[in-house]
Motif scaffolding. Structure first.
Motif, short mmCIF file in Angstrom:
data_model
loop_
_atom_site.label_atom_id
_atom_site.label_comp_id
_atom_site.label_asym_id
_atom_site.label_seq_id
_atom_site.Cartn_x
_atom_site.Cartn_y
_atom_site.Cartn_z
N LEU A 160 5.23 8.04 -6.32
CA LEU A 160 5.56 9.48 -5.70
C LEU A 160 6.96 9.53 -6.03
O LEU A 160 7.63 10.58 -5.72
N SER A 161 7.71 8.70 -6.29
CA SER A 161 9.11 8.50 -6.53
C SER A 161 9.48 9.63 -7.27
O SER A 161 10.75 10.29 -7.08
N ASP A 162 9.10 9.97 -8.49
CA ASP A 162 9.43 11.12 -9.25
C ASP A 162 8.82 12.58 -9.38
O ASP A 162 8.91 13.29 -10.04
N LYS A 163 7.89 12.72 -7.89
CA LYS A 163 7.25 13.83 -7.78
C LYS A 163 8.11 14.73 -7.17
O LYS A 163 9.17 14.37 -6.55
N PRO A 164 7.99 16.19 -7.29
CA PRO A 164 8.67 16.98 -6.55
C PRO A 164 8.66 17.00 -5.00
O PRO A 164 7.89 16.43 -4.38
N LYS A 165 9.82 17.36 -4.54
CA LYS A 165 10.10 17.37 -3.06
C LYS A 165 9.37 18.47 -2.44
O LYS A 165 9.05 19.72 -3.14
N VAL B 116 7.10 24.80 -2.27
CA VAL B 116 6.88 25.56 -1.05
C VAL B 116 6.62 27.02 -1.38
O VAL B 116 5.50 27.64 -1.14
N ASP B 117 7.48 27.51 -2.50
CA ASP B 117 7.28 28.90 -2.97
C ASP B 117 5.82 28.95 -3.67
O ASP B 117 4.96 29.89 -3.72
N GLU B 118 5.63 28.07 -4.44
CA GLU B 118 4.25 28.04 -4.93
C GLU B 118 3.05 28.07 -4.23
O GLU B 118 2.11 28.61 -4.39
N LEU B 119 3.11 27.05 -3.20
CA LEU B 119 2.11 26.91 -2.16
C LEU B 119 1.75 28.06 -1.30
O LEU B 119 0.80 28.72 -1.39
N HIS B 120 3.26 28.91 -0.87
CA HIS B 120 3.14 29.90 -0.03
C HIS B 120 2.46 30.97 -0.87
O HIS B 120 1.66 31.72 -0.40
#
Length: 235
Positions: free
Chosen positions: A64-69, A74-78
């Protein structure tokens, strides 16, 4: 009607003590049909998973270390979940984490952005009180194969839950997008199939006598009119 079946994986069990979301999987249903417009993201939680949680999902800190926070997705999910009805199994658990993540980015609560939430665990408990109602148990109950589910994964679990939800609500049993309804049986149009003629043969005198003798024997055994005699006399 647009519905989103959603599942998460997390670093632990307690969002308020700092556990974070590490995976989100969503499946879209429009008018109870699978669209193929899924949403799936791995997320860097900026912390390690607890040992018990790691055994469930298998997503290591290194992976998970190189995955986005979360703030970066959140904007994409929203945009994806906005104004949809969301379907979650054991909704309070996932909503607790989603609400905390949304608060961290100053977006209020997750539930402020959706049309409503259906908790399939609560629905299953009302349909099958006293029985096991885990996702695996419901898959068994509705004949949904989950043999490929070795570890928990958010997208896979969301796909299984979509099938379970349709089964629970007596919708279609298949999520196929290409299935056409059948309009004929064995090459015969349904509207031209005629009902078969029903032929009734009345009992002859010997058969009626044998029937009466059988009832007399039953009456003798129960020392009074048998239920069969009473039924016959009622007609």
């Amino acid at each position: 009607m647009r519905q989103i079946v959603l599942d998460t994986e997390t670093t632990g069990l307690n969002a308020r003590s700092g556990d974070r979301i590490i995976e989100i999987g969503c499946v879209e249903l429009v008018n109870r049909q699978l669209t193929g417009n899924n949403f799936h993201r791995y997320i860097n939680p900026e912390r390690d998973s607890e040992e018990g949680a790691l055994a469930v999902h298998g997503l290591t800190t290194d992976f998970l270390s190189d995955k986005p926070k979360f703030a970066e997705i959140v904007d994409e999910l929203h945009a994806y979940i906005r104004d949809a009805e969301v379907i979650i199994h054991n909704a309070p658990f996932d909503l607790g984490f989603l609400d905390e993540e949304f608060k961290r980015v100053a977006m209020g609560k997750f539930t402020d952005h959706v049309a409503g939430v259906i908790d399939t665990l609560m629905e299953a408990k009302s349909l099958y009180p006293g029985k096991r109602n885990s996702l695996d148990a419901l898959c068994d109950r509705y004949g949904i194969s989950n043999a490929h589910r070795v570890l928990h994964g958010a997208l896979l679990d969301a796909e299984l839950l979509a099938e379970v939800y349709l089964g629970m609500t007596r919708g279609q049993n298949s999520l196929s997008m290409d299935l056409e309804p059948e309009v004929a049986t064995a090459g015969v149009e349904l509207e031209v199939v005629a009902l078969a003629e029903i032929i009734v043969h009345a009992a002859d005198a010997d058969e009626l006598a044998a029937h009466a003798s059988l009832l007399d024997g039953l009456d003798k055994e129960v020392k009074g009119p048998s239920v069969w005699r009473a039924a016959e006399e009622a007609h």
